[in-house]
Design a protein around this motif. Structure first.
Motif, PDB file in Angstrom:
ATOM      1  N   HIS A 161      -4.254   3.187  -6.782  1.00 46.34           N
ATOM      2  CA  HIS A 161      -4.085   2.596  -5.489  1.00 46.34           C
ATOM      3  C   HIS A 161      -5.018   1.699  -5.097  1.00 46.34           C
ATOM      4  O   HIS A 161      -5.790   1.692  -3.839  1.00 46.34           O
ATOM      5  CB  HIS A 161      -4.012   3.865  -4.200  1.00 46.34           C
ATOM      6  N   PRO A 162      -5.106   0.578  -5.833  1.00 45.55           N
ATOM      7  CA  PRO A 162      -6.180  -0.393  -5.578  1.00 45.55           C
ATOM      8  C   PRO A 162      -5.841  -1.073  -4.109  1.00 45.55           C
ATOM      9  O   PRO A 162      -4.542  -1.146  -3.548  1.00 45.55           O
ATOM     10  CB  PRO A 162      -5.840  -1.415  -6.718  1.00 45.55           C
ATOM     11  N   VAL A 163      -7.052  -1.530  -3.474  1.00 37.57           N
ATOM     12  CA  VAL A 163      -6.861  -1.895  -2.164  1.00 37.57           C
ATOM     13  C   VAL A 163      -6.923  -3.516  -1.904  1.00 37.57           C
ATOM     14  O   VAL A 163      -6.809  -3.963  -0.850  1.00 37.57           O
ATOM     15  CB  VAL A 163      -7.948  -1.343  -1.290  1.00 37.57           C
ATOM     16  N   SER A 164      -6.847  -4.335  -2.880  1.00 40.32           N
ATOM     17  CA  SER A 164      -7.071  -5.674  -2.667  1.00 40.32           C
ATOM     18  C   SER A 164      -5.735  -6.661  -2.684  1.00 40.32           C
ATOM     19  O   SER A 164      -5.736  -7.715  -2.320  1.00 40.32           O
ATOM     20  CB  SER A 164      -7.705  -6.295  -3.938  1.00 40.32           C
ATOM     21  N   PHE A 174      -7.028  -9.630  -1.178  1.00 36.18           N
ATOM     22  CA  PHE A 174      -7.840  -9.849  -0.123  1.00 36.18           C
ATOM     23  C   PHE A 174      -9.078 -10.605  -0.339  1.00 36.18           C
ATOM     24  O   PHE A 174      -9.770 -11.307   0.311  1.00 36.18           O
ATOM     25  CB  PHE A 174      -8.101  -8.455   0.384  1.00 36.18           C
ATOM     26  N   LYS A 175      -9.509 -10.267  -1.829  1.00 38.54           N
ATOM     27  CA  LYS A 175     -10.654 -10.760  -2.100  1.00 38.54           C
ATOM     28  C   LYS A 175     -10.567 -10.736  -3.681  1.00 38.54           C
ATOM     29  O   LYS A 175     -10.137  -9.962  -4.556  1.00 38.54           O
ATOM     30  CB  LYS A 175     -12.113  -9.891  -1.718  1.00 38.54           C
ATOM     31  N   ASP A 233       0.838  -1.211  -0.226  1.00 38.34           N
ATOM     32  CA  ASP A 233      -0.045  -0.012   0.080  1.00 38.34           C
ATOM     33  C   ASP A 233       0.837   1.203  -0.067  1.00 38.34           C
ATOM     34  O   ASP A 233       0.464   2.334  -0.616  1.00 38.34           O
ATOM     35  CB  ASP A 233      -1.083   0.148   1.078  1.00 38.34           C
ATOM     36  N   THR A 289     -10.790  -1.724 -11.170  1.00 41.23           N
ATOM     37  CA  THR A 289     -11.677  -1.392 -10.193  1.00 41.23           C
ATOM     38  C   THR A 289     -12.303  -2.868  -9.756  1.00 41.23           C
ATOM     39  O   THR A 289     -12.480  -2.909  -8.646  1.00 41.23           O
ATOM     40  CB  THR A 289     -12.905  -0.460 -10.631  1.00 41.23           C
ATOM     41  N   ILE A 290     -12.716  -3.696 -10.861  1.00 43.78           N
ATOM     42  CA  ILE A 290     -13.069  -4.836 -10.202  1.00 43.78           C
ATOM     43  C   ILE A 290     -12.224  -5.900  -9.468  1.00 43.78           C
ATOM     44  O   ILE A 290     -12.521  -6.290  -8.329  1.00 43.78           O
ATOM     45  CB  ILE A 290     -13.801  -5.898 -11.509  1.00 43.78           C
ATOM     46  N   LEU A 291     -11.068  -5.747  -9.919  1.00 46.12           N
ATOM     47  CA  LEU A 291      -9.821  -6.344  -8.939  1.00 46.12           C
ATOM     48  C   LEU A 291      -9.444  -5.883  -7.775  1.00 46.12           C
ATOM     49  O   LEU A 291      -9.157  -6.543  -6.824  1.00 46.12           O
ATOM     50  CB  LEU A 291      -8.846  -6.994 -10.032  1.00 46.12           C
ATOM     51  N   GLY A 292      -9.466  -4.461  -7.768  1.00 49.55           N
ATOM     52  CA  GLY A 292      -8.644  -3.763  -6.649  1.00 49.55           C
ATOM     53  C   GLY A 292      -9.574  -2.849  -5.894  1.00 49.55           C
ATOM     54  O   GLY A 292      -9.082  -1.950  -5.248  1.00 49.55           O
ATOM     55  N   GLY A 293     -10.896  -2.681  -6.379  1.00 51.50           N
ATOM     56  CA  GLY A 293     -11.754  -1.482  -5.730  1.00 51.50           C
ATOM     57  C   GLY A 293     -11.634  -0.130  -6.496  1.00 51.50           C
ATOM     58  O   GLY A 293     -12.640   0.568  -6.776  1.00 51.50           O
ATOM     59  N   ARG A 294     -10.312   0.146  -7.044  1.00 54.91           N
ATOM     60  CA  ARG A 294     -10.326   1.641  -7.803  1.00 54.91           C
ATOM     61  C   ARG A 294      -8.896   1.483  -8.455  1.00 54.91           C
ATOM     62  O   ARG A 294      -8.286   0.761  -8.195  1.00 54.91           O
ATOM     63  CB  ARG A 294     -10.173   2.596  -6.625  1.00 54.91           C
ATOM     64  N   PRO A 295      -9.052   2.279  -9.451  1.00 57.03           N
ATOM     65  CA  PRO A 295      -7.903   2.247 -10.334  1.00 57.03           C
ATOM     66  C   PRO A 295      -6.720   2.714  -9.890  1.00 57.03           C
ATOM     67  O   PRO A 295      -5.549   2.371 -10.330  1.00 57.03           O
ATOM     68  CB  PRO A 295      -8.185   2.787 -11.508  1.00 57.03           C
TER      69      PRO A 295
END
Ligand SMILES: Cc1cc2nc3c(=O)[nH]c(=O)nc-3n(C[C@H](O)[C@H](O)[C@H](O)COP(=O)(O)OP(=O)(O)OC[C@H]3O[C@@H](n4cnc5c(N)ncnc54)[C@H](O)[C@@H]3O)c2cc1C
Ligand code: SF4
Ligand code: SF4
Ligand code: SF4
Lengths: 255, 279, 419, 368
Positions: free
Chosen positions: C155-158, C165-166, C55, C147-153
């Protein structure tokens, strides 16, 4: 309606928040037709001249020349909006604020003396008056669009200052703190990201900074009850919004 | 019945500037049907809607018998600013009327005392004009008094209407302060100062009070000191309002919904709540 | 005779830099002044838990955060000896495709494209708008994948060491297919558009480096290979490289130190030159059709290489989504242990080198991060010098424009280079 | 009214029947928590036990033989009947104003295991949104078509205190069908004609006295298992007498103001309506705007909830907490004639700081 002049400025940052402007793909045509984009280095070759009706400022102030530059931007601008955690809270680079800058220089540069930098990375609002702060690391495109639209319509942006938990519960995500004792910063973090982390089953790490009136002390107490050491608790807050979280926790910069 | 959660169109007929930051808007409901069914009593309010900006509760400042439906608005924030940029002919949204108004039926045979502070005159103007216009009402009270306090002479709203009010009311005006060049001949000081000037017959008095919260509190205290029964003192309160119809929770004043149970309250109903800070 | 001119502040590049050129007695010296403020990532990462690293390092760059996450989690996994399941590897590759798409289409259509049409920005000229719109539509898809893989383009969070994480189910991913397939066709066509753009002659003897294979176009795995020498495992590569500081830049420069110090090129041109044999036949055919000769000899043709890689990234995204089967768990279990590792992945702009030393508690003891732009800076200066040398006689404003164009053709990410 | 039994293995038939006409909402495990979602009979996490404490929740696979072996999770009907975020209307302002209301495209809902406490909250919602001076058309249309199966509780969790509030563990009225899980079957008791229609056509078992005795005994056992209680008889006076109690300030020190309690409480109904617009809704002509008017759950804990020109009526955290608890335990009774707390314990479990409304109430009784 007169097209307002807009400027996008960068200070110490990763460029992600200005990229968010370009990431409003669907609305970019509206953006450039509603605003006169008069300064936006990342996107175009435009000289810095004239005055701005609105300036979007990304990045923290971490060098001497930036201190002068932000004053110049302020003087040219009617409505100054900061975008992102760096500009609102000093960013991740504000971790230096709790360390010795000379050590840091030595660790990174073979000739540390050639590097000019300030000992602290500080939010824009420490230097000039800021009309509006858009939080997030990076900012959320919908909030960006809401803020720009509200500026055009002369109203307060409908951007919440309450906790991420509010959004989390609206979204129906099971609470990680209660159900898994995971150290989620949701209760003290501003809503706005759309509950990305709890939806991914990971605790929030505070991109959107402290919410208004964050009760940091009480949350850390809950973390300690869940088995985290005091040191670990501080590290949880010491991320992109470290400066703001520490300030919210104690009313001052340091614990 | 028209769905009260959906605004209907109202056109601005004319706008009259009252003071530096306040103007009166005459509105005309566009739909015939809605207009026909539209009945209000003084003290009630409408939600005025500027699409894209939002809604604000605003008291009706005209009398039911007036030809025009008027609202007198001071610029305070988003919606009120947006309204101030509009011109005659523009259309806004409106919902209402909402809330409980002033209890006219209780005033019969009594001395009616109207105490207004600042913009608080707006919902009370509705009362005054109503009395002025309905002859029958005019005979119903043994005495009619209007006390009004404003910040400075320039802030007096409806100033040009006071001569007419004086035909039916004993009108006493006061300002917080007056610059010498304004040649102010009325009182200076708080509204409560006027109570001494009027020699109230407290047991025969019914009082309608509206103004800033502090002003209402001191006025009520003065009235009670002079022996006016708590059941005959009425106040119009202001709270944050979102839905206007008791479904959103923003306007709670203790257990009271200001939008639904008020805005006009009998002082005896809310006495216990008035003194509590941050309720 | 001495001529000096400068560009105060480069536009349409990420971050803050300028150029100074000095021509003295027929010899040109061009310097890329990088005045981006340092953030000291390598300093404040010390003492942080390894789980913070992905992160944190993402914040080095808003345009290629995935690259930082990828280099760092792979390094951690290498230290901890974590084996990652195949579907997770594929998802990471898909995430990287998202970033390549986003970054490449931004660069091709918003940053460099306007240069060929003489516009100040992608929207300042009506004639350019259709291209801008096309670029945005590609870019949006890249963002959607991330976004699908990381929540946002950004600094993805997954992403985490061990996996995600998911992870999404097949259905969610497949929803993207129709749009991506359509975009792939369009990007394939756009390769010929890129190939038709005009370029100055610029053939000289330069060295380029990238990961190579083993059997796929490189993103997260491979050996370091060079057009001049043999392949080397990434773990040993740092032995060959030296980072040094120059007075006019807050970004460190990197060079190859063995066998005579020299700058080198990383990025799409390097990658393509060293790996084009691994491209799928359709893309190879398109390249042939457009008359693009590989390996490229002109370093300024980055926009062509990027256009080819953009098409490839869409092609690859389609393949991964079609073959994806959701694994039982989103990430591998492991215990941190002490150790050190180097890992390199291919950021949109080239090799991104991460080196970490972790202690027994899982805390970072030391780290070094060498972004592609730091590696390219020296080469870029050499390239500019070369150009100047040949066009010295032209008026300053022409030179200024041309220098800026050359720099843009590198798609430098100044924010990365100073971190 | 109709009473019959349904064999446990026939529960699926009930689902099948309902699914033809309704979206069937029931318990499902998600992320280690029992949540409410559209489910099939086999999604019910039978055998799971939830252990709840102030600020804590754990779901474990247990030994209980029942299908409904768990108590309530964070979700309640309110997410579905009064959703967290919905469009009130779309607007367009040009010369005039045009307003378009969203079409009612939603399928009617069947709540398959609404617990008695939540049923009481639903009754309160009906009062608020259907019997006030203005009826909420959205709620009205959804509510009218929905089917409510109340499930009498067998296993409370440690934060339940429904008996104190007179809302559980058994429901007496207000449902379409009441379910009680017996040892070998479900006892189904229709409460309305609508409920009877649903039962008709299911394989029905006779109900005899022993079944009714078993039901009574099971519910009685549940009642005995409940640990928390408050003296509701002292309400609302206790609150009104203690508005300036020093305890409020103490709670404020712990209170996170995260709003979790208000979002999950089945009776909390505060919301905000606002105009959402993006850049695409704004035209270059200043008077032309289009967008959507949205309504979302809000909370008295939001700092700006009571903000007006000239200030905020509840600037302190102390005042905001007091507002919440007073509304739950005192005001609602006055406003709607029903208690504002139904004793479900959600606010206790899901408060990350573990603030326990029953303990705080107790503390208000102590000397100042
Ligand atoms: C029953 C009733 C009758 C009324 N009658 C009249 C009348 O006749 N005439 C009249 O002029 N007014 C009247 N009012 C008051 C009027 O409703 C308000 O002035 C109006 O709602 C303001 O709306 P606005 O959108 O213009 O302001 P808003 O934008 O809502 O702002 C109002 C104030 O709150 C502050 N504020 C709001 N939200 C925030 C936030 N998120 N962060 C920081 N600050 C915030 C603003 O700074 C401003 O000071 C009445 C009110 C009530 C309840
Ligand atoms: S998961 Fe985090 S954000 Fe969500 S309710 Fe729990 S503490 Fe709040
Ligand atoms: S949940 Fe928290 S850490 Fe995650 S994206 Fe949102 S604000 Fe950032
Ligand atoms: S106040 Fe708490 S216990 Fe009472 S109904 Fe609400 S959430 Fe349940």
């Amino acid at each position: 309606m007169k097209r307002p002049w807009i400027g996008v400025f960068k200070f110490t940052s990763c460029d992600g928040c200005q990229l968010s402007v370009l990431n409003m793909e669907d609305e970019l045509p509206d953006f450039v037709s509603l605003f006169q984009v008069a300064y936006f280095r990342e996107a175009g070759d435009m000289p810095l001249r004239g005055r701005f009706d609105i300036a979007l400022v990304e990045g923290s102030v971490s060098t001497g020349w930036q201190k002068a530059q932000i004053i110049e931007v302020r003087e040219r601008t009617r409505h100054l909006v900061t975008i992102g955690a760096c500009a609102a809270a000093g960013g991740l680079q504000a971790l230096r604020n709790w360390a010795d800058i000379e050590d840091y220089k030595r660790l990174v540069y073979p000739s540390p003396d050639m590097i000019e930098t300030l000992p602290c990375s500080t939010p824009v609002s420490d230097h000039v008056y800021v009309d509006y702060e858009l939080w997030g690391c990076p900012v959320n495109c919908d909030e960006l669009s809401e803020m720009l639209g509200s500026f055009l319509l002369d109203r307060k942006p409908g951007i919440p200052a309450y906790s991420l938990c509010m959004e989390c519960k609206r979204k129906g995500v099971p609470c990680l703190l209660v159900a898994k004792s995971e150290p989620c910063l949701g209760p003290v973090t501003r809503a706005g990201c759309g509950v990305l982390c709890p939806s991914m089953e990971r605790p929030c790490y505070g991109c959107f900074g402290p919410k208004e009136g964050a009760n940091i002390g009480s949350l850390l107490e809950a973390f300690r009850n869940a088995g985290f050491s005091s040191h670990e608790c501080v590290l949880l807050l010491d991320k992109m919004n470290t400066y703001a979280f520490r300030e919210a926790g104690t009313g001052e910069g340091r614990f | 019945m028209h769905d009260k959660s959906i605004p209907f169109e109202a056109a601005i007929k004319w706008i009259k500037k009252e003071t530096r930051d306040t103007a009166t808007y005459a509105l005309k409901v566009k739909s015939r049907d809605i207009q026909k069914g539209y009945r209000f009593i003084p003290g009630q309010f409408n939600m005025l809607y500027v699409p894209g900006i939002g809604e604000a509760p605003v008291s009706i400042s005209s009398a039911p018998s007036d030809q025009d439906l008027m609202h007198t608005v001071r610029v305070a924030g988003d919606v009120t600013t947006a309204l101030s940029h509009l011109k005659a002919g523009d259309v806004i949204g409106m919902r209402g009327p909402f809330g409980r108004g002033w209890p006219f039926e209780e005033t019969g045979g009594l001395d009616i005392l109207i105490v207004a502070g600042g913009l608080g005159i707006a919902p009370l103007r509705s009362v005054v004009r109503h009395i002025l216009r309905t002859k029958k009402m005019a005979g119903a009270h043994s005495r009619r008094m209007l006390f009004y306090g404003a910040k400075t002479p320039k802030d007096i709203i409806f100033r040009n209407e006071f001569p007419r009010y004086r035909e039916v009311f004993e009108v006493l005006l006061t300002v917080d302060r007056a610059d010498p060049e304004e040649r102010w001949r009325g009182e200076t000081g708080l509204v409560t100062k006027l109570f001494d000037r009027a020699a109230l017959d407290s047991l025969r008095t019914i009082a309608f009070v509206c103004g800033p919260e502090v002003m209402m509190q001191t006025s009520v205290r003065e009235l009670i000191l002079r022996g006016v029964p708590e059941e005959r003192i009425f106040l119009s309160l202001e709270r944050n309002m979102n839905c206007g119809v008791g479904l959103c929770g923003h306007c709670f004043f203790g257990p009271k919904f200001v939008c639904r149970d008020g805005p006009v309250f009998r002082f005896s109903e809310i006495e216990g709540l008035m003194g509590i800070k941050e309720l | 005779m001495k001529r000096v001119f400068s560009i105060g502040y480069l536009s349409r590049v990420e971050g803050e830099a300028g150029i100074t050129a000095e021509i003295l007695d027929g010899k040109a010296v061009v310097r890329a002044r990088v005045f981006e403020a340092p953030r000291f990532f390598e300093a404040f990462l010390r003492g942080r838990h390894f789980s913070d690293v992905a992160d944190f390092t993402a914040r080095i760059c808003g345009i290629c955060p995935v690259a930082y996450q990828m280099s760092s989690v792979h390094a951690m996994e290498s230290i901890f000896g974590v084996e990652v399941e195949e579907p997770i590897r594929q998802l990471r590759r898909l995430l990287y495709c998202g970033e390549w798409i986003e970054s490449h289409s931004l660069h091709i259509y918003m940053l460099q494209g306007p240069d060929f049409y003489g516009c100040e920005s992608a929207w300042s000229d009506r004639q350019y708008l259709p291209l801008a719109r096309r670029g945005l539509s590609f870019k949006k898809l890249g963002n959607q994948i991330m976004t699908i893989l990381g929540g946002r383009p950004i600094h993805p969070v997954s992403v985490k060491a061990g996996g995600f994480f998911k992870i999404p189910d097949k259905k969610t991913l497949s929803g993207l297919l129709p749009d991506i397939e359509r975009a792939y066709e369009q990007t394939l066509e756009a390769v010929s558009w890129a190939a038709s753009l005009p370029f100055n002659d610029n053939d000289w003897d330069w060295e380029c480096l990238s990961l190579r294979g083993p059997n796929e176009y490189p993103m997260n795995y491979g050996n370091v290979s060079s057009n001049k020498g043999a392949e080397k495992p990434m773990a040993d590569f740092l032995e060959d490289v030296r980072e040094y500081q120059v007075a006019y830049s807050t970004a460190l420069h990197a060079e190859i130190k063995t066998e005579g110090p020299r700058p080198y090129l990383v990025g799409p041109v390097a990658r393509l030159n060293l790996n084009h044999d691994l491209l799928p036949p359709e893309i190879k055919a398109a390249i042939r059709q457009c008359g693009i000769r590989l390996p490229m000899t002109n370093t300024h043709m980055g926009i062509i290489a990027r256009s080819i890689e953009l098409a490839y990234a869409f092609h690859e995204a389609v393949r991964i989504i079609k073959t994806y089967e959701m694994p039982g768990r989103p990430s591998a279990c492991f215990e941190p242990r002490a150790g050190q590792a180097v890992w390199i992945t291919e950021a949109p702009r080239g090799m991104l080198i991460h080196h970490y030393e972790i202690d027994g508690e899982g805390l970072v003891k030391r780290c070094a991060i060498i972004p592609p732009t730091s590696q390219n800076l020296g080469h870029m200066e050499k390239d500019l010098n070369h150009f100047m040398q040949m066009h010295m006689g032209e008026p300053a404003n022409v030179l200024r424009k041309e220098c800026e164009k050359i720099i843009r053709s590198y798609d430098p990410c100044i924010s990365c280079s100073v971190h | 009214m109709l009473k019959q039994k349904l064999k446990k293995e026939h529960l699926g038939l009930l689902f099948d029947k309902l699914k033809v006409t309704h979206g069937v909402l029931g318990p499902k495990v998600e992320n280690g928590v029992v949540t409410l979602a559209e489910i099939d009979a086999h999604d019910i996490p039978s055998g799971y036990e939830d252990h709840q404490q102030p600020g804590g929740y754990r779901l474990i696979k247990g030994e209980r033989p029942e299908i409904f072996s768990f108590s309530i999770g964070p979700d309640s009907f309110k997410r579905f009947l009064q959703p967290p975020l919905r469009e009130v209307f779309a607007f367009r302002r040009a010369a005039g104003i045009s307003i378009t209301r969203p079409g009612a495209e939603q399928r009617p809902l069947a709540f398959i295991d609404m617990r008695p406490c939540d049923l009481s909250a639903l009754k309160l919602y009906d009062r608020i949104f259907l019997r006030g001076p203005v009826r909420d058309p959205y709620y009205d249309s959804l509510r009218r078509d929905s089917l409510v199966f109340v499930l009498n509780c067998l296993y409370p969790n440690d934060n339940c205190f429904c008996p104190s509030m007179g809302t559980g563990p058994e429901a007496t009225d207000g449902f379409d069908v009441a379910l009680t899980e017996l040892s070998d079957s479900f006892l189904l008791e229709a409460g309305t004609a609508k409920g009877e229609t649903v039962l008709a056509g299911l394989p029905a078992g006779e109900v005899d006295d022993s079944d009714m005795r078993e039901k009574g005994a099971r519910i009685e056992l549940c009642r005995k298992r409940i640990k928390k209680f408050i003296r509701a008889g002292e309400l609302p006076g206790l609150i009104y007498r203690n508005v300036e109690h020093p305890r409020w300030a103490e709670i404020a020190e712990r209170d996170l103001e995260c709003g979790n309690c208000t979002q999950l409480c089945p009776t909390c109904f505060c919301n905000s309506t606002y105009d959402a617009l993006g850049l695409s809704g704004i035209s270059k002509k200043s008077y032309q705007v289009s967008g959507r008017r949205m309504r979302k759950w809000d909370s008295c804990f939001s700092k700006n909830f009571a903000r007006v020109h000239g200030g905020n009526f509840r600037p302190s955290r102390r005042a905001r907490y007091r507002q919440w608890m007073s509304h739950k335990l005192a005001y609602t009774m006055e406003q709607f004639g029903l208690p504002g707390c139904v004793g479900c314990g959600r606010c206790i479990t899901w408060c990350p700081a573990g603030i326990d409304i029953t303990k705080e109430l107790e503390a208000l009784k102590s000397a100042r």
